[in-house]
Design a protein around this motif. Sequence first.
Motif, PDB file in Angstrom:
ATOM      1  N   LEU A   5     -41.104 -17.800 -12.155  1.00 19.28           N
ATOM      2  CA  LEU A   5     -39.746 -18.018 -11.652  1.00 19.28           C
ATOM      3  C   LEU A   5     -39.063 -16.718 -11.244  1.00 19.28           C
ATOM      4  O   LEU A   5     -38.497 -16.624 -10.145  1.00 19.28           O
ATOM      5  CB  LEU A   5     -38.925 -18.726 -12.735  1.00 19.28           C
ATOM      6  CG  LEU A   5     -37.464 -18.986 -12.394  1.00 19.28           C
ATOM      7  CD1 LEU A   5     -37.363 -19.974 -11.237  1.00 19.28           C
ATOM      8  CD2 LEU A   5     -36.733 -19.499 -13.614  1.00 19.28           C
ATOM      9  N   PHE A   6     -39.091 -15.710 -12.101  1.00 19.70           N
ATOM     10  CA  PHE A   6     -38.371 -14.481 -11.775  1.00 19.70           C
ATOM     11  C   PHE A   6     -39.083 -13.689 -10.681  1.00 19.70           C
ATOM     12  O   PHE A   6     -38.429 -12.986  -9.907  1.00 19.70           O
ATOM     13  CB  PHE A   6     -38.139 -13.631 -13.027  1.00 19.70           C
ATOM     14  CG  PHE A   6     -37.106 -14.227 -13.973  1.00 19.70           C
ATOM     15  CD1 PHE A   6     -36.325 -15.311 -13.604  1.00 19.70           C
ATOM     16  CD2 PHE A   6     -36.925 -13.690 -15.231  1.00 19.70           C
ATOM     17  CE1 PHE A   6     -35.376 -15.867 -14.456  1.00 19.70           C
ATOM     18  CE2 PHE A   6     -35.973 -14.229 -16.101  1.00 19.70           C
ATOM     19  CZ  PHE A   6     -35.203 -15.315 -15.717  1.00 19.70           C
ATOM     20  N   PHE A  28     -29.314 -10.124 -11.783  1.00 19.90           N
ATOM     21  CA  PHE A  28     -28.719 -11.288 -11.108  1.00 19.90           C
ATOM     22  C   PHE A  28     -28.047 -12.170 -12.149  1.00 19.90           C
ATOM     23  O   PHE A  28     -28.421 -12.183 -13.321  1.00 19.90           O
ATOM     24  CB  PHE A  28     -29.782 -12.082 -10.326  1.00 19.90           C
ATOM     25  CG  PHE A  28     -30.993 -12.461 -11.119  1.00 19.90           C
ATOM     26  CD1 PHE A  28     -32.058 -11.583 -11.275  1.00 19.90           C
ATOM     27  CD2 PHE A  28     -31.076 -13.696 -11.756  1.00 19.90           C
ATOM     28  CE1 PHE A  28     -33.167 -11.915 -12.039  1.00 19.90           C
ATOM     29  CE2 PHE A  28     -32.176 -14.049 -12.511  1.00 19.90           C
ATOM     30  CZ  PHE A  28     -33.225 -13.154 -12.650  1.00 19.90           C
ATOM     31  N   ILE A  31     -28.082 -18.551 -14.237  1.00 18.02           N
ATOM     32  CA  ILE A  31     -27.708 -19.836 -13.636  1.00 18.02           C
ATOM     33  C   ILE A  31     -26.908 -20.693 -14.623  1.00 18.02           C
ATOM     34  O   ILE A  31     -26.175 -21.603 -14.189  1.00 18.02           O
ATOM     35  CB  ILE A  31     -28.991 -20.574 -13.158  1.00 18.02           C
ATOM     36  CG1 ILE A  31     -28.661 -21.562 -12.058  1.00 18.02           C
ATOM     37  CG2 ILE A  31     -29.724 -21.232 -14.314  1.00 18.02           C
ATOM     38  CD1 ILE A  31     -29.892 -22.106 -11.343  1.00 18.02           C
ATOM     39  N   LEU A  40     -28.898 -11.320 -15.903  1.00 17.99           N
ATOM     40  CA  LEU A  40     -30.278 -11.090 -16.335  1.00 17.99           C
ATOM     41  C   LEU A  40     -30.800  -9.856 -15.607  1.00 17.99           C
ATOM     42  O   LEU A  40     -30.659  -9.761 -14.379  1.00 17.99           O
ATOM     43  CB  LEU A  40     -31.150 -12.301 -16.005  1.00 17.99           C
ATOM     44  CG  LEU A  40     -30.705 -13.616 -16.632  1.00 17.99           C
ATOM     45  CD1 LEU A  40     -31.551 -14.769 -16.092  1.00 17.99           C
ATOM     46  CD2 LEU A  40     -30.782 -13.562 -18.150  1.00 17.99           C
ATOM     47  N   ASN A  87     -35.010 -11.983 -25.773  1.00 15.64           N
ATOM     48  CA  ASN A  87     -35.697 -12.970 -26.597  1.00 15.64           C
ATOM     49  C   ASN A  87     -37.208 -12.819 -26.414  1.00 15.64           C
ATOM     50  O   ASN A  87     -37.672 -12.650 -25.282  1.00 15.64           O
ATOM     51  CB  ASN A  87     -35.264 -14.380 -26.188  1.00 15.64           C
ATOM     52  CG  ASN A  87     -33.775 -14.612 -26.391  1.00 15.64           C
ATOM     53  OD1 ASN A  87     -33.203 -14.136 -27.366  1.00 15.64           O
ATOM     54  ND2 ASN A  87     -33.152 -15.323 -25.469  1.00 15.64           N
ATOM     55  N   THR A  95     -37.624 -18.664 -22.637  1.00 16.20           N
ATOM     56  CA  THR A  95     -38.062 -19.779 -21.792  1.00 16.20           C
ATOM     57  C   THR A  95     -38.691 -19.311 -20.490  1.00 16.20           C
ATOM     58  O   THR A  95     -39.415 -20.071 -19.848  1.00 16.20           O
ATOM     59  CB  THR A  95     -36.888 -20.715 -21.457  1.00 16.20           C
ATOM     60  OG1 THR A  95     -35.861 -19.974 -20.796  1.00 16.20           O
ATOM     61  CG2 THR A  95     -36.323 -21.363 -22.718  1.00 16.20           C
TER      62      THR A  95
HETATM   63  P1  5GP Z   1     -34.561 -16.835 -22.029  1.00 13.90           P
HETATM   64  O1  5GP Z   1     -34.183 -18.158 -22.647  1.00 13.90           O
HETATM   65  O2  5GP Z   1     -35.993 -16.817 -21.563  1.00 13.90           O
HETATM   66  O3  5GP Z   1     -34.206 -15.656 -22.870  1.00 13.90           O
HETATM   67  O4  5GP Z   1     -33.631 -16.698 -20.762  1.00 13.90           O
HETATM   68  C1  5GP Z   1     -33.939 -17.303 -19.540  1.00 13.90           C
HETATM   69  C2  5GP Z   1     -32.646 -17.404 -18.772  1.00 13.90           C
HETATM   70  O5  5GP Z   1     -32.963 -17.691 -17.422  1.00 13.90           O
HETATM   71  C3  5GP Z   1     -31.741 -18.532 -19.261  1.00 13.90           C
HETATM   72  O6  5GP Z   1     -30.499 -17.988 -19.711  1.00 13.90           O
HETATM   73  C4  5GP Z   1     -31.585 -19.422 -18.038  1.00 13.90           C
HETATM   74  O7  5GP Z   1     -30.284 -19.956 -17.903  1.00 13.90           O
HETATM   75  C5  5GP Z   1     -31.943 -18.492 -16.903  1.00 13.90           C
HETATM   76  N1  5GP Z   1     -32.501 -19.160 -15.741  1.00 13.90           N
HETATM   77  C6  5GP Z   1     -33.461 -20.136 -15.746  1.00 13.90           C
HETATM   78  N2  5GP Z   1     -33.755 -20.496 -14.492  1.00 13.90           N
HETATM   79  C7  5GP Z   1     -32.960 -19.731 -13.668  1.00 13.90           C
HETATM   80  C8  5GP Z   1     -32.831 -19.655 -12.248  1.00 13.90           C
HETATM   81  O8  5GP Z   1     -33.506 -20.343 -11.470  1.00 13.90           O
HETATM   82  N3  5GP Z   1     -31.930 -18.771 -11.771  1.00 13.90           N
HETATM   83  C9  5GP Z   1     -31.174 -17.974 -12.602  1.00 13.90           C
HETATM   84  N4  5GP Z   1     -30.317 -17.145 -12.015  1.00 13.90           N
HETATM   85  N5  5GP Z   1     -31.298 -18.024 -13.950  1.00 13.90           N
HETATM   86  C10 5GP Z   1     -32.186 -18.893 -14.473  1.00 13.90           C
END
Ligand code: 5GP
Length: 114
Positions: A5-6, A28, A31, A40, A87, A95
């Motif tokens: 995704l990233f 960025f 979301i 992030l 995390n 995630t």
């Molecule tokens: P994690 O839970 O892995 O520490 O953080 C992942 C973050 O990515 C979450 O806060 C989630 O809201 C964000 N995120 C997931 N999908 C997207 C996306 O398509 N675009 C953006 N800008 N953030 C996303």
Amino acid sequence: MSEDLFLKIINREIPADIVYETDSVLGFRDINPQAPLHVLIIPKTHIRTINDIRADHTSLVGELLIAAAAIAREHGYADDGYRVVMNCNEAAGQTVFHIHLHLLAGRNLNWPPG
Ligand code: 5GP
């Protein structure tokens, strides 16, 4: 969630609200923001988790914190304060498996975190 995704955001294959960019780092807006400012900050190099950070990533990982401070300063939160969070793996809530530093600011942040 896709591990790529990233990388897709880095490659502009999916849109994002980009607030910071260098040759090696991208910042960025999240979301699903958990604070008025929730950015992030990621390396453009794919590193899956904190466990995969190697000695030759030292400078790159340091740049994530340099970016966080710069973004916080730019948005007026440097003096009031802000939080940075990473995390690692499922129990911590990771995630997206491309390391990222969460920058959170603009509200009082409780401790301990959930
Ligand atoms: P994690 O839970 O892995 O520490 O953080 C992942 C973050 O990515 C979450 O806060 C989630 O809201 C964000 N995120 C997931 N999908 C997207 C996306 O398509 N675009 C953006 N800008 N953030 C996303």
